[in-house]
Write a protein that holds these residues in place. Structure first.
Motif, PDB file in Angstrom:
ATOM      1  N   PRO A 275       0.815  -1.210   0.000  1.00  0.00           N
ATOM      2  CA  PRO A 275       0.000   0.000   0.000  1.00  0.00           C
ATOM      3  C   PRO A 275       0.851   1.264   0.000  1.00  0.00           C
ATOM      4  N   ILE A 276       0.383   2.277  -0.681  1.00  0.00           N
ATOM      5  CA  ILE A 276       1.001   3.589  -0.603  1.00  0.00           C
ATOM      6  C   ILE A 276       0.413   4.293   0.616  1.00  0.00           C
ATOM      7  N   LYS A 277       1.272   4.693   1.520  1.00  0.00           N
ATOM      8  CA  LYS A 277       0.820   5.314   2.764  1.00  0.00           C
ATOM      9  C   LYS A 277       0.751   6.828   2.669  1.00  0.00           C
ATOM     10  N   LEU A 278       1.788   7.439   2.101  1.00  0.00           N
ATOM     11  CA  LEU A 278       1.868   8.891   2.035  1.00  0.00           C
ATOM     12  C   LEU A 278       2.409   9.315   0.683  1.00  0.00           C
ATOM     13  N   ILE A 279       2.039  10.525   0.261  1.00  0.00           N
ATOM     14  CA  ILE A 279       2.605  11.087  -0.960  1.00  0.00           C
ATOM     15  C   ILE A 279       3.025  12.521  -0.696  1.00  0.00           C
ATOM     16  N   GLY A 280       4.086  12.930  -1.363  1.00  0.00           N
ATOM     17  CA  GLY A 280       4.565  14.297  -1.252  1.00  0.00           C
ATOM     18  C   GLY A 280       4.199  15.074  -2.502  1.00  0.00           C
ATOM     19  N   VAL A 281       3.439  16.161  -2.329  1.00  0.00           N
ATOM     20  CA  VAL A 281       2.981  16.941  -3.489  1.00  0.00           C
ATOM     21  C   VAL A 281       3.416  18.406  -3.387  1.00  0.00           C
ATOM     22  N   GLY A 282       4.491  18.660  -2.660  1.00  0.00           N
ATOM     23  CA  GLY A 282       4.988  20.024  -2.530  1.00  0.00           C
ATOM     24  C   GLY A 282       6.058  20.132  -1.466  1.00  0.00           C
ATOM     25  N   GLU A 283       6.585  21.324  -1.297  1.00  0.00           N
ATOM     26  CA  GLU A 283       7.707  21.559  -0.395  1.00  0.00           C
ATOM     27  C   GLU A 283       7.287  21.781   1.056  1.00  0.00           C
ATOM     28  N   LYS A 284       6.058  22.210   1.287  1.00  0.00           N
ATOM     29  CA  LYS A 284       5.637  22.558   2.635  1.00  0.00           C
ATOM     30  C   LYS A 284       5.421  21.325   3.498  1.00  0.00           C
ATOM     31  N   VAL A 285       5.507  21.516   4.810  1.00  0.00           N
ATOM     32  CA  VAL A 285       5.303  20.412   5.739  1.00  0.00           C
ATOM     33  C   VAL A 285       3.953  19.748   5.509  1.00  0.00           C
ATOM     34  N   GLU A 286       2.929  20.563   5.280  1.00  0.00           N
ATOM     35  CA  GLU A 286       1.581  20.016   5.106  1.00  0.00           C
ATOM     36  C   GLU A 286       1.380  19.357   3.741  1.00  0.00           C
ATOM     37  N   ASP A 287       2.378  19.414   2.866  1.00  0.00           N
ATOM     38  CA  ASP A 287       2.258  18.789   1.547  1.00  0.00           C
ATOM     39  C   ASP A 287       2.605  17.299   1.564  1.00  0.00           C
ATOM     40  N   LEU A 288       2.934  16.773   2.741  1.00  0.00           N
ATOM     41  CA  LEU A 288       3.047  15.322   2.898  1.00  0.00           C
ATOM     42  C   LEU A 288       1.658  14.825   3.292  1.00  0.00           C
ATOM     43  N   ARG A 289       1.001  14.129   2.393  1.00  0.00           N
ATOM     44  CA  ARG A 289      -0.414  13.798   2.566  1.00  0.00           C
ATOM     45  C   ARG A 289      -0.648  12.298   2.659  1.00  0.00           C
ATOM     46  N   ASP A 290      -1.664  11.921   3.445  1.00  0.00           N
ATOM     47  CA  ASP A 290      -2.115  10.532   3.422  1.00  0.00           C
ATOM     48  C   ASP A 290      -2.594  10.204   2.016  1.00  0.00           C
ATOM     49  N   PHE A 291      -2.273   9.011   1.561  1.00  0.00           N
ATOM     50  CA  PHE A 291      -2.706   8.607   0.222  1.00  0.00           C
ATOM     51  C   PHE A 291      -4.135   8.079   0.280  1.00  0.00           C
ATOM     52  N   VAL A 292      -4.999   8.668  -0.534  1.00  0.00           N
ATOM     53  CA  VAL A 292      -6.389   8.227  -0.644  1.00  0.00           C
ATOM     54  C   VAL A 292      -6.629   7.866  -2.108  1.00  0.00           C
ATOM     55  N   ALA A 293      -6.868   6.587  -2.376  1.00  0.00           N
ATOM     56  CA  ALA A 293      -6.934   6.091  -3.747  1.00  0.00           C
ATOM     57  C   ALA A 293      -7.942   6.841  -4.602  1.00  0.00           C
ATOM     58  N   GLU A 294      -9.143   7.021  -4.076  1.00  0.00           N
ATOM     59  CA  GLU A 294     -10.189   7.665  -4.862  1.00  0.00           C
ATOM     60  C   GLU A 294      -9.814   9.094  -5.224  1.00  0.00           C
ATOM     61  N   GLU A 295      -9.233   9.826  -4.266  1.00  0.00           N
ATOM     62  CA  GLU A 295      -8.854  11.214  -4.531  1.00  0.00           C
ATOM     63  C   GLU A 295      -7.723  11.280  -5.553  1.00  0.00           C
ATOM     64  N   TYR A 296      -6.781  10.351  -5.446  1.00  0.00           N
ATOM     65  CA  TYR A 296      -5.675  10.326  -6.402  1.00  0.00           C
ATOM     66  C   TYR A 296      -6.201  10.072  -7.805  1.00  0.00           C
ATOM     67  N   ALA A 297      -7.095   9.098  -7.934  1.00  0.00           N
ATOM     68  CA  ALA A 297      -7.667   8.771  -9.239  1.00  0.00           C
ATOM     69  C   ALA A 297      -8.469   9.949  -9.785  1.00  0.00           C
ATOM     70  N   HIS A 298      -9.242  10.608  -8.912  1.00  0.00           N
ATOM     71  CA  HIS A 298     -10.030  11.760  -9.354  1.00  0.00           C
ATOM     72  C   HIS A 298      -9.121  12.855  -9.888  1.00  0.00           C
ATOM     73  N   ALA A 299      -8.029  13.119  -9.169  1.00  0.00           N
ATOM     74  CA  ALA A 299      -7.096  14.156  -9.605  1.00  0.00           C
ATOM     75  C   ALA A 299      -6.418  13.756 -10.910  1.00  0.00           C
ATOM     76  N   LEU A 300      -6.090  12.476 -11.046  1.00  0.00           N
ATOM     77  CA  LEU A 300      -5.451  11.981 -12.257  1.00  0.00           C
ATOM     78  C   LEU A 300      -6.371  12.125 -13.464  1.00  0.00           C
ATOM     79  N   PHE A 301      -7.674  11.915 -13.244  1.00  0.00           N
ATOM     80  CA  PHE A 301      -8.640  11.975 -14.338  1.00  0.00           C
ATOM     81  C   PHE A 301      -9.251  13.365 -14.510  1.00  0.00           C
ATOM     82  N   ASN A 302      -8.662  14.347 -13.810  1.00  0.00           N
ATOM     83  CA  ASN A 302      -9.007  15.737 -14.036  1.00  0.00           C
ATOM     84  C   ASN A 302     -10.443  16.068 -13.666  1.00  0.00           C
ATOM     85  N   HIS A 303     -10.914  15.543 -12.541  1.00  0.00           N
ATOM     86  CA  HIS A 303     -12.236  15.930 -12.058  1.00  0.00           C
ATOM     87  C   HIS A 303     -12.158  17.280 -11.379  1.00  0.00           C
ATOM     88  N   ALA A 304     -13.213  18.041 -11.482  1.00  0.00           N
ATOM     89  CA  ALA A 304     -13.271  19.331 -10.813  1.00  0.00           C
ATOM     90  C   ALA A 304     -13.556  19.142  -9.332  1.00  0.00           C
TER      91      ALA A 304
END
Length: 304
Positions: A275-304
């Motif tokens: 399992p992917i536990k965390l992902i880093g999407v930026g430089e800030k401390v708060e940019d280390l995020r819990d990985f949520v499959a549905e949210e990742y897929a939504h972002a990948l598929f360009n949902h608003a």
């Protein structure tokens, strides 16, 4: 910024690569040419051969079973299938036990972002009211302990370190003793990150593991593999090498905001079954995020 907004922004390069390369073929009638094009497009999106083949076959099966004739109708089904692959650990994050010492071993090659991730994780746990201790067990790089000490000071948590070239197992021995004495909730251990196929590095990791098992048999120990999101499919070979020595508990993927290879996340989960536990999407401390499959897929598929 909310999880979805931040991850959507952080995945901009990956999303552009994925949608431009894959979605462009989802127009017209469903035929065998489509499935060949889909396989090639997924490969180009860095999903990996094995997982691209799996996804192509799943869409072929569903198109036949559901009598789908238009390619556009399969776009949402592709998202469903990718989400299903990613959902090996629905909640994401690193689960801690409240009534015992938690030891998090950070594993990975140099440059993956281990030390920065440790600092961000320590800041998170401290903000949650947990007592945190860091251990500088990467004793081969002169700058490693200094870098970790910088993070320890920045987030105001204690650090156990020794001199350059010290025995990593000795550092961890001291850290476990300090954790017991100070009633620490979370001990995060930085480890050496030389090339993962070096026998001495693997032996060192095994030795450190034995020290923890002997000195803290009650502890919950988790081994997190940290991989750079820009390495793409190379992360799979890293996971296989490290899992041969230590029981990996999950993966932390860093630097996704600077990479167009976020599609590799799909293949990583599918092929190594971790399992992917965390992902880093930026430089800030708060940019280390819990990985949520549905949210990742939504972002990948360009949902608003």
């Amino acid at each position: 910024m909310g999880f979805f907004s931040r991850i959507s922004e952080g995945l901009a390069r990956t999303r552009n690569s994925f949608t431009n390369g894959v979605k462009s073929i989802f127009s017209g009638r469903v035929d065998e040419d489509f499935f060949e094009e889909l396989f090639d497009a997924l490969i180009q999106a860095d999903v990996g051969v094995q997982t691209s083949d799996k996804l192509t076959e799943r869409l072929r099966e569903r198109a036949k079973a559901e009598k789908i004739r238009e390619r556009e109708q399969l776009w949402s089904i592709l998202e469903e299938e990718i989400t299903a692959i990613l959902s090996t650990d629905k909640g994401g994050g690193i689960a801690l036990d409240a009534d015992k010492l938690n030891v998090i071993m950070m594993i990975g090659v140099n440059g993956a972002g281990k030390t920065t991730t440790i600092g961000k994780l320590a800041a998170r746990y401290k903000a949650e009211g947990k007592r945190v201790l860091l251990a500088a067990a990467d004793t081969y790089r002169a700058a490693a302990a200094d870098q970790l000490e910088g993070w320890a000071k920045r987030v105001d948590v204690p650090l156990i370190r020794q001199g350059e070239g010290a025995d990593a197992a000795a550092v961890v021995f001291d850290a476990v003793a300090a954790a017991h004495a100070r009633k620490i909730d979370v001990l995060i251990v930085d480890t050496a990150g030389r090339l993962q196929n070096k026998t001495n590095l693997m032996s060192e990791l095994a030795k450190v593991g034995r020290v923890i098992a002997r000195e803290a048999p009650e502890a919950k120990v988790q081994h997190m593999l940290v991989v750079d999101g820009g390495t793409g499919q190379n992360a799979i070979s890293q996971a296989r090498e490290f899992s041969a020595v230590v029981p990996l508990s999950g993966i932390i993927i860093t630097k996704l905001d600077g990479s167009a290879k976020g599609g590799a996340v799909i293949g990583i989960v599918d092929e190594i079954k971790l399992p992917i536990k965390l992902i880093g999407v930026g430089e800030k401390v708060e940019d280390l995020r819990d990985f949520v499959a549905e949210e990742y897929a939504h972002a990948l598929f360009n949902h608003a």
